[in-house]
Design an enzyme around this catalytic site. Sequence first.
Site, mmCIF file in Angstrom:
data_model
loop_
_atom_site.group_PDB
_atom_site.id
_atom_site.type_symbol
_atom_site.label_atom_id
_atom_site.label_comp_id
_atom_site.label_asym_id
_atom_site.label_seq_id
_atom_site.Cartn_x
_atom_site.Cartn_y
_atom_site.Cartn_z
ATOM 1 N N ARG A 1 8.273 15.239 25.193
ATOM 2 C CA ARG A 1 8.187 15.116 23.729
ATOM 3 C C ARG A 1 9.559 15.265 23.065
ATOM 4 O O ARG A 1 9.685 15.042 21.862
ATOM 5 C CB ARG A 1 7.226 16.172 23.185
ATOM 6 C CG ARG A 1 5.793 15.928 23.666
ATOM 7 C CD ARG A 1 4.819 16.890 23.061
ATOM 8 N NE ARG A 1 4.782 16.699 21.621
ATOM 9 C CZ ARG A 1 4.173 17.521 20.791
ATOM 10 N NH1 ARG A 1 3.561 18.590 21.239
ATOM 11 N NH2 ARG A 1 4.170 17.283 19.491
ATOM 12 N N CYS A 2 10.571 15.631 23.836
ATOM 13 C CA CYS A 2 11.924 15.860 23.297
ATOM 14 C C CYS A 2 12.777 14.604 23.505
ATOM 15 O O CYS A 2 12.928 14.124 24.626
ATOM 16 C CB CYS A 2 12.543 17.051 24.015
ATOM 17 S SG CYS A 2 14.295 17.291 23.682
#
Length: 116
Positions: A11-12
Amino acid sequence: MSEFTIYHNPRCSKSRNTLALLQEHGVDPEIVLYLETPPDIAEIRALLGKLGITPAELVRRGEADYKACGLSRDSTDEALLTAMAAHPKLIERPIVVRGERAVLGRPPENVLELIG
C-alpha cells in the site's frame, strides 16, 4: 531463494517503487509482507545492524501508534524496539537487504547501492 529481501508494504508508494526498481534491474527479491508477518525484536535489531542506524532512525513518528504507545523523542531503544515489534506499521519502509547490508528505499534509488 533470492539474495535480496524486501520488507514490503504494497500500500506504500515508496515500497512499490522500490520493488519495481529492483525488478527493472533484474532482481527478483524475496518479499516479506512485514505487516502480515512482523519481525520480532531480534530481527529488528539485526536489520538495524545491517542498516547502520538506531531504532529512533527506523521508527515512523507520524503514525498514530507512535503516540498511542506513549513514544517520544526521549523513548529508549528498548521501548522503540518493543513498539515496532508489536506495531510493525511503526517500521520505516521499505527495507532492502542483501547479505550483511541493507538500505531504506527512501528514496527508492538508495537500493541501487546494493546492486552490482
